[in-house]
Motif scaffolding. Structure first.
Motif, PDB file in Angstrom:
ATOM      1  N   GLY A  56      -5.154 -16.055  -2.859  1.00 46.95           N
ATOM      2  CA  GLY A  56      -5.170 -14.803  -2.114  1.00 46.95           C
ATOM      3  C   GLY A  56      -6.173 -13.897  -2.779  1.00 46.95           C
ATOM      4  O   GLY A  56      -7.325 -13.858  -2.424  1.00 46.95           O
ATOM      5  N   SER A  57      -5.709 -13.251  -3.806  1.00 46.10           N
ATOM      6  CA  SER A  57      -6.562 -12.310  -4.510  1.00 46.10           C
ATOM      7  C   SER A  57      -7.197 -12.985  -5.706  1.00 46.10           C
ATOM      8  O   SER A  57      -6.601 -13.839  -6.349  1.00 46.10           O
ATOM      9  N   SER A  58      -8.402 -12.587  -6.014  1.00 48.12           N
ATOM     10  CA  SER A  58      -9.039 -13.082  -7.219  1.00 48.12           C
ATOM     11  C   SER A  58      -8.895 -12.062  -8.339  1.00 48.12           C
ATOM     12  O   SER A  58      -9.368 -12.278  -9.433  1.00 48.12           O
ATOM     13  N   ARG A  59      -8.201 -10.948  -8.035  1.00 52.95           N
ATOM     14  CA  ARG A  59      -7.995  -9.905  -9.041  1.00 52.95           C
ATOM     15  C   ARG A  59      -6.761 -10.220  -9.879  1.00 52.95           C
ATOM     16  O   ARG A  59      -5.781 -10.760  -9.387  1.00 52.95           O
ATOM     17  N   SER A  60      -6.841  -9.862 -11.149  1.00 52.17           N
ATOM     18  CA  SER A  60      -5.713 -10.077 -12.044  1.00 52.17           C
ATOM     19  C   SER A  60      -4.652  -9.006 -11.823  1.00 52.17           C
ATOM     20  O   SER A  60      -4.908  -7.962 -11.218  1.00 52.17           O
ATOM     21  N   LYS A  82      -2.044   1.168   1.728  1.00 47.95           N
ATOM     22  CA  LYS A  82      -2.864   0.557   0.677  1.00 47.95           C
ATOM     23  C   LYS A  82      -2.007   0.261  -0.546  1.00 47.95           C
ATOM     24  O   LYS A  82      -2.127  -0.802  -1.167  1.00 47.95           O
ATOM     25  N   TYR A  83      -1.131   1.200  -0.905  1.00 46.36           N
ATOM     26  CA  TYR A  83      -0.222   1.014  -2.036  1.00 46.36           C
ATOM     27  C   TYR A  83       0.649  -0.229  -1.829  1.00 46.36           C
ATOM     28  O   TYR A  83       0.786  -1.071  -2.720  1.00 46.36           O
ATOM     29  N   GLU A  84       1.228  -0.357  -0.646  1.00 46.77           N
ATOM     30  CA  GLU A  84       2.083  -1.510  -0.353  1.00 46.77           C
ATOM     31  C   GLU A  84       1.296  -2.814  -0.445  1.00 46.77           C
ATOM     32  O   GLU A  84       1.798  -3.817  -0.958  1.00 46.77           O
ATOM     33  N   GLN A  85       0.058  -2.801   0.044  1.00 44.74           N
ATOM     34  CA  GLN A  85      -0.794  -3.997  -0.044  1.00 44.74           C
ATOM     35  C   GLN A  85      -1.068  -4.348  -1.506  1.00 44.74           C
ATOM     36  O   GLN A  85      -0.965  -5.513  -1.904  1.00 44.74           O
ATOM     37  N   LEU A  86      -1.411  -3.345  -2.304  1.00 45.95           N
ATOM     38  CA  LEU A  86      -1.714  -3.578  -3.717  1.00 45.95           C
ATOM     39  C   LEU A  86      -0.490  -4.085  -4.477  1.00 45.95           C
ATOM     40  O   LEU A  86      -0.606  -4.999  -5.299  1.00 45.95           O
ATOM     41  N   VAL A  87       0.681  -3.527  -4.202  1.00 52.50           N
ATOM     42  CA  VAL A  87       1.896  -3.960  -4.892  1.00 52.50           C
ATOM     43  C   VAL A  87       2.227  -5.408  -4.531  1.00 52.50           C
ATOM     44  O   VAL A  87       2.599  -6.206  -5.388  1.00 52.50           O
ATOM     45  N   THR A  88       2.059  -5.759  -3.283  1.00 52.19           N
ATOM     46  CA  THR A  88       2.303  -7.140  -2.851  1.00 52.19           C
ATOM     47  C   THR A  88       1.333  -8.097  -3.543  1.00 52.19           C
ATOM     48  O   THR A  88       1.729  -9.159  -4.040  1.00 52.19           O
ATOM     49  N   LEU A  90      -5.144  -5.065 -10.599  1.00 49.98           N
ATOM     50  CA  LEU A  90      -4.378  -4.506  -9.486  1.00 49.98           C
ATOM     51  C   LEU A  90      -3.523  -3.329  -9.938  1.00 49.98           C
ATOM     52  O   LEU A  90      -3.416  -2.325  -9.238  1.00 49.98           O
ATOM     53  N   ASN A  91      -2.943  -3.439 -11.127  1.00 47.94           N
ATOM     54  CA  ASN A  91      -2.161  -2.340 -11.674  1.00 47.94           C
ATOM     55  C   ASN A  91      -3.041  -1.097 -11.837  1.00 47.94           C
ATOM     56  O   ASN A  91      -2.624   0.008 -11.508  1.00 47.94           O
ATOM     57  N   GLU A  92      -4.251  -1.277 -12.314  1.00 48.45           N
ATOM     58  CA  GLU A  92      -5.170  -0.148 -12.468  1.00 48.45           C
ATOM     59  C   GLU A  92      -5.512   0.463 -11.109  1.00 48.45           C
ATOM     60  O   GLU A  92      -5.585   1.687 -10.974  1.00 48.45           O
ATOM     61  N   ALA A  93      -5.712  -0.373 -10.100  1.00 48.24           N
ATOM     62  CA  ALA A  93      -6.004   0.135  -8.753  1.00 48.24           C
ATOM     63  C   ALA A  93      -4.825   0.951  -8.222  1.00 48.24           C
ATOM     64  O   ALA A  93      -5.006   1.992  -7.581  1.00 48.24           O
ATOM     65  N   ILE A  94      -3.605   0.498  -8.501  1.00 49.46           N
ATOM     66  CA  ILE A  94      -2.410   1.231  -8.082  1.00 49.46           C
ATOM     67  C   ILE A  94      -2.359   2.573  -8.796  1.00 49.46           C
ATOM     68  O   ILE A  94      -2.099   3.612  -8.178  1.00 49.46           O
TER      69      ILE A  94
END
Length: 59
Positions: free
Chosen positions: A9-13, A39-45, A17-21
């Motif tokens: 899915g994501s190539s981000r660690s 966006k928050y819900e997408q990032l948390v998932t 992702l935590n930093e983006a949140i």
């Protein structure tokens, strides 16, 4: 039999992702707009999937 590889899915660690949140929601008392909330819900998932993938790799 080796464990099933994590779904791609994501190539981000999880850390990225935590930093983006954190950047999206810098303070808990701040209200998010509906767009930010989506966006928050997408990032948390995505973050949860990255954490699970890390657990599978560690096992």
């Amino acid at each position: 039999m080796p464990p099933t590889p994590p779904a791609r899915g994501s190539s981000r660690s999880a850390d990225e992702l935590n930093e983006a949140i954190r950047q999206l929601w810098p303070h808990p008392s701040m209200r998010l707009t509906p767009e930010q909330r989506a966006k928050y819900e997408q990032l948390v998932t995505e973050w949860a999937a990255a954490v699970r993938a890390g657990i599978v790799e560690a096992a």
